[in-house]
Structures are given as structure tokens and as C-alpha cells.
Write a protein that holds these residues in place. Sequence first.
Motif, short mmCIF file in Angstrom:
data_model
loop_
_atom_site.label_atom_id
_atom_site.label_comp_id
_atom_site.label_asym_id
_atom_site.label_seq_id
_atom_site.Cartn_x
_atom_site.Cartn_y
_atom_site.Cartn_z
N MET B 1 32.85 -51.17 88.35
CA MET B 1 32.20 -50.38 89.40
C MET B 1 32.03 -51.25 90.66
SD MET B 1 31.07 -47.46 90.08
CE MET B 1 30.29 -46.89 91.56
N ASN B 2 32.03 -50.64 91.78
CA ASN B 2 31.99 -51.38 93.03
C ASN B 2 30.73 -52.22 93.23
OD1 ASN B 2 34.33 -51.30 94.36
ND2 ASN B 2 33.88 -49.45 95.51
N PHE B 3 29.59 -51.72 92.72
CA PHE B 3 28.35 -52.48 92.91
C PHE B 3 28.45 -53.85 92.23
CE2 PHE B 3 25.08 -49.08 94.12
CZ PHE B 3 25.11 -49.52 95.43
N ASP B 4 29.10 -53.88 91.04
CA ASP B 4 29.29 -55.16 90.34
C ASP B 4 30.21 -56.06 91.16
OD1 ASP B 4 27.72 -54.20 88.29
OD2 ASP B 4 29.45 -53.26 87.29
N ALA B 5 31.26 -55.44 91.67
CA ALA B 5 32.21 -56.20 92.50
C ALA B 5 31.51 -56.73 93.75
CB ALA B 5 33.38 -55.31 92.89
N MET B 6 30.61 -55.90 94.29
CA MET B 6 29.88 -56.32 95.49
C MET B 6 29.01 -57.53 95.19
SD MET B 6 28.84 -52.71 97.19
CE MET B 6 28.02 -53.29 98.66
N LYS B 7 28.37 -57.54 93.97
CA LYS B 7 27.53 -58.68 93.60
C LYS B 7 28.38 -59.94 93.41
CE LYS B 7 23.65 -56.14 91.76
NZ LYS B 7 23.16 -55.43 90.60
N LYS B 8 29.58 -59.74 92.83
CA LYS B 8 30.49 -60.85 92.58
C LYS B 8 30.92 -61.47 93.92
CE LYS B 8 34.67 -61.75 89.96
NZ LYS B 8 35.84 -61.11 89.36
N ASN B 9 31.12 -60.61 94.89
CA ASN B 9 31.54 -61.08 96.22
C ASN B 9 30.39 -61.69 97.01
OD1 ASN B 9 34.22 -60.38 96.03
ND2 ASN B 9 33.85 -58.28 96.70
N GLN B 10 29.18 -61.56 96.47
CA GLN B 10 28.00 -62.00 97.21
C GLN B 10 28.05 -63.50 97.53
OE1 GLN B 10 25.88 -59.53 98.21
NE2 GLN B 10 25.13 -61.13 99.57
N GLY B 11 28.57 -64.29 96.54
CA GLY B 11 28.66 -65.74 96.73
C GLY B 11 29.53 -66.10 97.92
N GLU B 12 30.70 -65.43 97.99
CA GLU B 12 31.62 -65.68 99.10
C GLU B 12 30.98 -65.23 100.42
OE1 GLU B 12 35.24 -63.59 98.12
OE2 GLU B 12 35.07 -64.33 96.07
N LEU B 212 31.55 -59.16 109.30
CA LEU B 212 31.34 -57.71 109.47
C LEU B 212 32.46 -56.92 108.81
CD1 LEU B 212 30.15 -57.63 113.21
CD2 LEU B 212 28.74 -57.26 111.19
N MET B 213 33.70 -57.42 108.91
CA MET B 213 34.83 -56.73 108.29
C MET B 213 34.64 -56.65 106.77
SD MET B 213 37.45 -55.25 109.56
CE MET B 213 39.01 -55.42 108.72
N GLY B 214 34.25 -57.77 106.17
CA GLY B 214 34.03 -57.81 104.72
C GLY B 214 33.01 -56.77 104.29
N VAL B 215 31.91 -56.71 105.01
CA VAL B 215 30.83 -55.78 104.67
C VAL B 215 31.30 -54.33 104.86
CG1 VAL B 215 28.51 -55.00 105.32
CG2 VAL B 215 29.01 -57.44 105.25
N ARG B 216 31.94 -54.04 105.99
CA ARG B 216 32.37 -52.67 106.30
C ARG B 216 33.46 -52.18 105.35
NH1 ARG B 216 31.64 -48.95 107.04
NH2 ARG B 216 32.74 -47.99 108.75
N VAL B 217 34.38 -53.08 104.97
CA VAL B 217 35.46 -52.69 104.06
C VAL B 217 34.88 -52.37 102.69
CG1 VAL B 217 37.48 -53.57 102.79
CG2 VAL B 217 37.36 -53.84 105.27
N ARG B 218 33.96 -53.22 102.20
CA ARG B 218 33.32 -52.96 100.90
C ARG B 218 32.54 -51.64 100.95
NH1 ARG B 218 32.55 -58.54 100.66
NH2 ARG B 218 30.42 -58.48 101.40
N GLN B 219 31.90 -51.40 102.08
CA GLN B 219 31.11 -50.18 102.23
C GLN B 219 32.01 -48.93 102.20
OE1 GLN B 219 29.14 -49.44 106.07
NE2 GLN B 219 27.24 -49.47 104.93
N GLU B 220 33.14 -49.01 102.90
CA GLU B 220 34.07 -47.86 102.92
C GLU B 220 34.66 -47.60 101.53
OE1 GLU B 220 35.12 -45.54 105.31
OE2 GLU B 220 33.34 -46.30 106.30
N LYS B 221 34.94 -48.68 100.79
CA LYS B 221 35.48 -48.52 99.44
C LYS B 221 34.43 -47.89 98.52
CE LYS B 221 39.00 -52.09 99.56
NZ LYS B 221 39.43 -53.41 99.09
N LEU B 222 33.20 -48.32 98.68
CA LEU B 222 32.11 -47.75 97.88
C LEU B 222 31.92 -46.28 98.23
CD1 LEU B 222 29.79 -48.32 95.86
CD2 LEU B 222 28.34 -48.82 97.81
#
Lengths: 47, 237
Positions: B1-12, B212-222
Motif C-alpha cells: 500500500m502507498n502509505f507503507d511506501a511513503m513511510k519507507k521513503n521517509q528516510g530519503e 516538492l516533486m517527491g512529495v507531489r508525485v507520491r501524493q498524486e500516486k496515493l
Amino acid sequence: MDNLGFLFAANVVVWGGIIYYVYTIQRRNRALEKDLGLLKETLNKEG
Amino acid sequence: MNFDAMKKNQGESNLLIWSTAVAFFAAMVAIFIYVPTEQTEGVVQRVMYFHVPSAWLSFFAFFVVFICSILFLWKKEREWDIYAHASAEIGVIFCSLVLVTGPLWARPIWGAWWVWDARLTSTLILWIIYTVYLMLRTQSDAGSMRARYAAVLGIVGFLNIPFIHFSVLWWRTFHPQPKVITNEGIGKGMDPTMLATLGVSLCAFTLLYFLLMGVRVRQEKLKDEVDQLTREKHYSV
């Protein structure tokens, strides 16, 4: 407005613009989280 | 699920957030403490360290829209559409900042907020094109004809950027000639301390773009996943 005033205004505009944009992103994120929570709840109820 | 992926990406993301914060801190120190005041224009010339990086960021963002729109039309993959949409939004925000900081710099120097010269007018046209692009996007679903129209507009809009760059060389304009990239070489038209300050500011704005791109792209995918789940739920009822 003196020259320092114009510099101050430009600084405020740039930071204000960036902060407002980040705020709108965060607001959209919260709305998405809410939608996702409602969906999960509905799907769990339906089993 | 994307939320898990979002948490995984949190470090980066955290690394990028800190890098951006440090770069902006360094840029503010350079702009307000390190760089000397320009002799002719005085303290207001420091607006350049916000104005030029905002212009660079918006042009770079529209370049990404251009590339991703071509890839979307070619491969028909939603992924490229998401990148183009996110980048256009960031581009419009920073193009707006260019159009506001420019007059704030121009007023005490030229004695006018705005002049209809080639550089300013073509930048305003660029802003209008990509604002229309975003308006079109708010009405388009993934894969629809409107998304394709937006991609075409994203490509056509970018063709204005070389015109903006060369406008100050082709016509006599109020806007200053390029100082960073000149016929004598890169950075030859500027004082080294000014060039260094501009460089730090450009780095900070570029890092902000990627953040900003990273955040917006993840948001659009979610958002896509939430829409998909909503549709599935409706069909299952």
C-alpha cells in the motif's frame, strides 16, 4: 517605500509563497488520509 | 500500500529536507551577510538572489513537463502524466514568484513596476500557458483526451522558454542582459562573491524543487489509489 522595503517585500513574497504552497500540499495530504481512512473503515465493515 | 511506501521513503525525504534547509540557511547568510552591496542599485539588487533562482526553478520545472509530456504521449503511461502535472504546478508557483519579485526589483531601479518589453511579456505569456495547463488538468481524468491535450499544451508552452532567454539579446529591452552565461564565458560578467551567492541560492532552490516533486508525485500516486479503491467499492455495492 525605500530600497530596503522593496527587498523586505520580495523576501516576504518568496517565503510566503513557498510556505503557502507547502501548506496546500499538507492540506491535500490530510484530505487524502481522511478519504483513505473512510475507505478502509467501509471495506472492513463489508468484510 | 502507498502509505507503507511513503513511510519507507521517509528516510530519503528526511535527508532531502535537511539538505534543503541547510542550503537555504547558507543562501540566506550569503544573501544578507556575505555578499557586498551592489554599488549602482544598492541593497535592492539582493532581490536578484531570489528572482533568478525562482526563474531557473520554473524553467527547469517546465522543461521536466516538456520531457514527461513527450514520454506520456509516446508511452501512454500514467506515471509520466503524474510527473508532468506535479512539475507544472511547481513551475507555475515559482513563475508567479518571478512575476512578483521582478516588479519589486524594477520599481526602484526603472521607476516603473512593469514595462511591456519582450522578456517580461513573454514570461507573463509562459505563466498564462501553464496556468491554463493546470486548469485543464483539474478537469481531466487519467487517460482521457483532456490529459493528452494538457500534454500537448505542456510541450508547446515550453517552446516559449528559448524565446524568453534570447529576447534580451534579440531586442532592446529594459530587462538586463544575461550576467551568468555570457559570450566571455560562464560567470565572467559577475563579481565572484555575487556569483558564489547566486550559486548557493540556485542550489537551494533546485533542492527545493526535488523535495516538492517527491512529495507531489507520491501524493498524486496515493490519490490514484484512493480513486481506484473508491471505484472498486462502488462497483462491488
